[in-house]
Structures are given as C-alpha cells and as structure tokens.
Design a protein around this motif. Structure first.
Motif, PDB file in Angstrom:
ATOM      1  N   ASP A  66       0.814  -1.222   0.000  1.00  7.17           N
ATOM      2  CA  ASP A  66       0.000   0.000   0.000  1.00  7.17           C
ATOM      3  C   ASP A  66       0.844   1.267   0.000  1.00  7.17           C
ATOM      4  O   ASP A  66       0.458   2.285  -0.577  1.00  7.17           O
ATOM      5  CB  ASP A  66      -1.003   0.002   1.159  1.00  7.17           C
ATOM      6  N   LEU A  93      -3.326  -6.827  -1.652  1.00  6.99           N
ATOM      7  CA  LEU A  93      -2.592  -5.698  -1.090  1.00  6.99           C
ATOM      8  C   LEU A  93      -1.970  -6.140   0.229  1.00  6.99           C
ATOM      9  O   LEU A  93      -2.609  -6.846   1.011  1.00  6.99           O
ATOM     10  CB  LEU A  93      -3.532  -4.516  -0.834  1.00  6.99           C
ATOM     11  N   SER A  95      -0.001  -4.633   3.805  1.00  7.63           N
ATOM     12  CA  SER A  95       0.100  -3.392   4.557  1.00  7.63           C
ATOM     13  C   SER A  95       0.498  -3.691   5.987  1.00  7.63           C
ATOM     14  O   SER A  95       0.238  -4.780   6.505  1.00  7.63           O
ATOM     15  CB  SER A  95      -1.249  -2.658   4.540  1.00  7.63           C
ATOM     16  N   PRO A 100      -5.724  -0.501   5.593  1.00  7.69           N
ATOM     17  CA  PRO A 100      -4.668  -0.174   4.622  1.00  7.69           C
ATOM     18  C   PRO A 100      -4.980   1.079   3.811  1.00  7.69           C
ATOM     19  O   PRO A 100      -6.148   1.487   3.688  1.00  7.69           O
ATOM     20  CB  PRO A 100      -4.661  -1.412   3.713  1.00  7.69           C
ATOM     21  N   TYR A 101      -3.927   1.691   3.271  1.00  6.55           N
ATOM     22  CA  TYR A 101      -4.109   2.758   2.294  1.00  6.55           C
ATOM     23  C   TYR A 101      -4.598   2.109   0.999  1.00  6.55           C
ATOM     24  O   TYR A 101      -3.886   1.305   0.389  1.00  6.55           O
ATOM     25  CB  TYR A 101      -2.801   3.503   2.039  1.00  6.55           C
ATOM     26  N   LEU A 102      -5.805   2.469   0.587  1.00  4.26           N
ATOM     27  CA  LEU A 102      -6.388   1.832  -0.588  1.00  4.26           C
ATOM     28  C   LEU A 102      -6.048   2.614  -1.854  1.00  4.26           C
ATOM     29  O   LEU A 102      -6.131   3.850  -1.874  1.00  4.26           O
ATOM     30  CB  LEU A 102      -7.908   1.740  -0.434  1.00  4.26           C
TER      31      LEU A 102
END
Length: 250
Positions: A66, A93, A95, A100-102
C-alpha cells in the motif's frame, strides 16, 4: 465480483479459499492468492475472487504494497481489496496497517492472512491452510528463532514474538523449544504473557541431553506486542525458544 446485501439483511460471515503461498518463481517478494470468497471488513459485501492473483511487494498499489518499500522483520497483513462502487475487480494488497491505504478506485477490503519479512526485507517462507473456514493455520518452512536462544531465567520472563506472530490478542502459537538441562528433572515452563499458571512443562531427563518439544501456547498482548513467558527451574539449564507457526482468523 462483489455481492451486495439486501436492505436490513446481514450477510453470513463466510470465507473459503483465498489460500496464500510464496510465489514459486519469486518467493521472496511475491505472494500468490488462490480463488475464494470472503466478507469485507464492514460486513457489507461478499468479495469473490474468481481468478488467482499474485501480489508483488516491489510494486506500490493494487496487487502490491500500500505504501513504501518492504521493510525488514515486520509482520504484514494481507488484504483482498475491491472497488464496490467503481467496479474495480478484486486485487491483493499488503500493509502494516489495520486499515490499509487503498489505491484509487478501491473502497472495500478484507483481511485474508499475514506474511512476515526477515532481516533481509524479504518474505519468510511458509505454508498457509486453505479451506472452507475463516480459521486458518500458518507454519514456517523452518522455525524462527526468538531472542531467547540460551535462556536461563528462573522466573517467568516475556518473549517478544512480534516479528513472527500477528499482534492479535489470544493467538495460538506453535512454540518450538529445546531445553538443555544441567541435571535430570530440570524443567522449562511456558505460559501466555498474561498467564498465572504453567501452561506447558518440558522436563529434562539426563544432564546435557537436549529435550525438543513443540507446544501450542496462546500469545497475549503486552504493551501491544504478542508475547509468551518462559522460565527454567535452574539457572544452569538453557532454553532455546523458536516460533513454528500460529493460528489466525480471517
């Protein structure tokens, strides 16, 4: 494919498949994710992965990490992500975050497992179960050494497992131990970090003859870190504590 729930209808929290594995060609930085299905973190959408995918930790974004670069000696969370409103198909993904940062266009995620990195900032090899259940088991290809390699503490002392075990309360951990007694009948004892009793007792039989054992011990969180306690009955004994694997829920 995303399945939407009807108004006022709760989805059954069902998960199957989505088994993880180190990529056969590039196992140090890539993870393969098998087909399967899981309820997302908001318990709103059932995310269906219809085709296997590969997560490449050298890439930032969908089917990658991420943010940033793969770090050393960390426990990464592995997610399946989906664009429920944009129509983006599921992707993988990894993280360090609980949320998480999407990447752009993705708004839904579900935890599907964990993967640890070693001192060389590469994935440690292991084996994940893949079945019709949200309860999973992971085993390292080779047990991972903790900081206790010749421990001789005679009162319960905490062992930090955060490099090899998820920071989740009450996680069952496969603890591989080796006790070298300095006399017969000396013991190694293990317990959760919050424990008050002796969860596991390993007894030496002969002076200097190593007794090896694998035990399932629950790790509890102490200052946010997963830990178990150990002690030996005599300071002349020595204990080595390794992590063989752990069980987890998705």
């Amino acid at each position: 494919m995303t399945v939407y729930k009807s108004f006022n209808q709760a989805l059954f929290p069902y998960a199957y498949g989505l088994g993880l594995s180190n990529n056969a060609t590039t196992p140090n930085t890539k993870l393969d994710v098998a087909v399967g299905s899981i309820l997302d973190s908001s318990k709103t959408f059932q995310i269906n992965l219809d085709s296997a995918l590969t997560i490449d930790a050298t890439v930032v974004g969908a089917n990658g990490i991420d943010t940033g670069a793969l770090a050393a000696s960390k426990m990464y969370k592995v997610y399946l992500i989906q664009g429920s409103s944009s129509g983006k198909v599921p992707a993988g993904l990894i993280s360090l975050l609980d949320a998480p940062y999407l990447p752009y266009g993705y708004d839904t995620y579900a935890l599907i497992g964990y993967v640890a990195t070693g001192a060389g900032s590469t994935f440690l090899k292991g084996y994940w179960t893949d079945d019709k259940s949200s309860w999973r088991t992971f085993m390292y290809d080779a047990p991972q050494a903790t900081a206790v390699t010749a421990g001789n503490a005679t009162s319960y002392t905490a062992i930090d497992l955060s490099a090899f075990v998820p920071a989740v309360a009450n996680t069952p951990v496969f603890v591989d131990s080796a006790l070298t007694p300095s006399a017969a009948s000396q013991t190694l004892k293990l317990q959760p970090a919050a424990g008050t009793g002796d969860a596991v007792t390993v007894t030496g039989q002969v002076n200097a003859v190593i007794v090896s054992s694998q035990s399932l011990v629950v790790s509890t969180l102490a200052s946010g870190l997963p830990k178990v306690n150990y002690k030996v009955s005599n300071a002349g004994a020595a204990a080595a504590i390794n992590v063989g694997g752990y069980q987890f829920a998705i």
